[in-house]
Design an enzyme around this catalytic site. Structure first.
Site, PDB file in Angstrom:
ATOM      1  N   ILE A 161      40.310  32.966  31.560  1.00 47.36           N
ATOM      2  CA  ILE A 161      39.353  32.783  32.364  1.00 47.36           C
ATOM      3  C   ILE A 161      39.395  34.152  33.574  1.00 47.36           C
ATOM      4  O   ILE A 161      40.609  33.425  34.298  1.00 47.36           O
ATOM      5  CB  ILE A 161      39.375  30.958  33.714  1.00 47.36           C
ATOM      6  CG1 ILE A 161      39.232  30.386  32.703  1.00 47.36           C
ATOM      7  CG2 ILE A 161      38.205  30.845  34.933  1.00 47.36           C
ATOM      8  CD1 ILE A 161      39.609  28.838  32.659  1.00 47.36           C
ATOM      9  N   LYS A 163      41.652  50.148  56.377  1.00 43.80           N
ATOM     10  CA  LYS A 163      40.728  50.472  56.798  1.00 43.80           C
ATOM     11  C   LYS A 163      40.132  49.914  58.424  1.00 43.80           C
ATOM     12  O   LYS A 163      41.101  48.840  58.852  1.00 43.80           O
ATOM     13  CB  LYS A 163      40.094  49.062  55.680  1.00 43.80           C
ATOM     14  CG  LYS A 163      38.237  49.125  56.565  1.00 43.80           C
ATOM     15  CD  LYS A 163      37.826  47.261  56.089  1.00 43.80           C
ATOM     16  CE  LYS A 163      37.189  46.874  56.414  1.00 43.80           C
ATOM     17  NZ  LYS A 163      36.437  45.729  55.988  1.00 43.80           N
ATOM     18  N   THR A 208      34.309  39.689  54.767  1.00 50.33           N
ATOM     19  CA  THR A 208      35.030  38.040  54.759  1.00 50.33           C
ATOM     20  C   THR A 208      35.466  36.954  53.988  1.00 50.33           C
ATOM     21  O   THR A 208      36.051  36.079  53.668  1.00 50.33           O
ATOM     22  CB  THR A 208      34.304  37.037  55.775  1.00 50.33           C
ATOM     23  OG1 THR A 208      32.917  36.922  54.919  1.00 50.33           O
ATOM     24  CG2 THR A 208      33.692  38.181  57.167  1.00 50.33           C
TER      25      THR A 208
END
Length: 496
Positions: free
Chosen positions: A41, A77, A341
């Site tokens: 999966i 970042k 997020t």
């Protein structure tokens, strides 16, 4: 219920292994911990950009930064650069820093606005160290007691490699992993709680508390318990993403790019070994073929695989903790990755569970508190995302015109009205985004206050000009001495 003795995590990926790693680290051997996943999966795997709280997770887990950077192909970042969001050809930054230096009763931008009236022509972001470093392509952790030299940062990383890294650490710490697919969910007749997972082949995995990290399929929270879903596509109508990796650039930028297109936007995330790219769009306004063409024509580097199409419906489960099942990650809801997020919601969901962990059995007050906090967090992030869309001045497509006409949630409308009137910003309780985040997006999207705080009128024009000049000098001072981003990464990984 009786004491929680066995916790079962269903699903791997970032959600499953972050959950397992944190539970094991915090609760140790006080509970049994089993993770069930199937290698057959796949995971969605587009969540590759993070926000600063990820550093807390890494710290709690005791990760060595150099090893983490190496194992996950991570980069730094400092910000997101939004391109073409207000108008085509214009851009602005949402950084993790804060411009200037705020005063006791009003934020820095009030002084900045007064200074603009006096001819101090610097842009707001010129007072933001994160912005200056992002533009210069430089980074290092600055050791200084001066709050004006704070340089908050997060990471870009390969989400698949991050999950593998956490799996390796978790299994070493004693987490039991079972390979298999769930064939049937067994429930207690008395109260409807989940009793066990029956896998293909007949193996039973029983537990007292189940963490549903099964992704969009939501095998436990939805398919077994029928929790229900709040659809927010009337506010955030994008429903499809096309993702593709591409070769890395010669130099890696220390920021994410978000480029608005005709019916959505494109992300570009720099990693050490490749770029992550994707096009998020609304299928009511654009076909898959057109969206894929736009994405491939706007890559900076050569693609490394065929594009992958991901369908979604923006929204959240009506409850994220039901009976003895807690949904973490995509099973709990989905908000497009505009502000990076997705991984944070995994983190906050499991941290919230640990804070309210029901070691002596389930109690309604704790479950209700968990659900109320989760709902509030989703709503606050949703409103922040809507802000980007509704404040646009683009007239090149019906999508952007329609986004200007949204019927806004009352709290978001109030925030916008308040800022428009007098530049005031008030942070809601536990809002993930600070006042500086709301400020940068509002100003970047063209929402200009009609007034500023009266406190700045008590200062002389000379004092305001001198203060602005001094702050600008302090913010720019470290840039010359900082290493370039790629040099920092190489140094830290060598010294790991």
């Amino acid at each position: 219920m009786n004491k929680i003795q066995n916790v079962v995590v269903l699903g791997g990926g970032t959600a499953g292994w972050m959950s397992a790693a944190l539970i094991k680290k915090v609760l140790g051997n006080s509970v049994g911990l089993t993770l069930v996943e199937s290698d057959s999966i796949g995971t969605v795997g587009v969540g590759e950009a993070t926000i600063p709280p990820i550093r807390l997770v890494n710290k709690v887990l005791g990760l060595n930064e150099g090893e983490f950077l190496r194992e996950t192909k991570a980069t730094i970042k400092l910000a997101i650069r939004f391109e073409n969001w207000k108008q085509q050809g214009e851009s602005y930054y949402h950084t993790f820093g804060a411009p200037g230096k705020s005063m006791a009763f009003c934020h820095f931008h009030h002084m900045w606005m007064k200074g603009r009236e006096q001819g101090v022509a610097r842009d707001l972001w010129d007072y933001d160290l994160n912005y200056l470093c992002a533009e210069a392509g430089k980074f290092a952790q600055i050791q200084s007691a001066d709050p004006m030299l704070e340089l908050p940062f997060a990471y870009h990383f390969d989400a698949g490699l991050y999950a593998q890294y956490l799996r390796k650490l978790s299994e070493k710490a004693g987490v039991k992993r079972i390979e298999g697919k769930v064939e049937r969910v067994l429930r207690n007749e008395r109260d409807g709680t989940v009793k066990a997972l029956q896998l293909e082949g007949g193996q039973l995995v029983d537990g007292d508390l189940f963490i549903d990290c099964s992704g969009f399929s939501a095998l436990l929270i939805e398919k077994a318990l029928g929790t229900g879903y709040d659809d927010w596509s009337h506010l955030l109508p994008c429903d499809t993403a096309i993702a593709v990796p591409s070769e890395r650039r010669e130099t890696t930028r220390p920021f994410t790019r978000s480029m608005a297109h005709k019916a959505g936007w494109q992300w570009q995330i720099p990693l050490q070994h490749r770029n992550g790219n994707g096009h998020v769009f609304c299928s009511r306004y654009m076909s898959d073929d057109e969206a894929q063409s736009i994405l491939l024509n706007n890559l900076e580097t050569k693609p490394l695989a065929d594009p992958k199409v991901i369908r979604f419906t923006t929204g959240r489960r009506r409850k994220q903790w039901v009976k003895n099942v807690v949904a973490i990650g995509l099973s709990s809801g989905f908000l497009e990755p505009l502000e990076s997020t997705s991984i944070h919601l995994i983190q906050s969901g499991i941290v919230r569970l640990l804070q309210l962990f029901p070691h002596n059995g389930l109690h309604p007050a704790s479950v209700n508190e968990y659900n109320e906090q989760s709902e509030r967090e989703f709503l606050q992030i949703r409103d922040f995302l809507v802000l980007h869309y509704t404040l646009n001045e683009r007239n090149d497509s019906q999508f952007w015109k329609d986004m200007r006409e949204l019927e806004l949630p009352p709290l978001l409308k109030h925030k916008m009205d308040l800022f428009r009137e007098n530049g005031k910003l008030f942070r809601d309780q536990n809002d993930l985004f600070l006042e500086s985040s709301w400020l940068q997006v509002m100003l970047g999207q063209g929402l200009i206050p009609g007034d500023y705080h009266p406190l700045v009128n008590t200062m002389s024009d000379e004092h305001i000009r001198n203060t602005l000049n001094r702050i600008s000098e302090i913010k720019a001072q470290p840039i010359a001495e900082l290493p370039y981003h790629d040099d920092y990464l190489a140094h830290v990984m060598r010294s790991a």
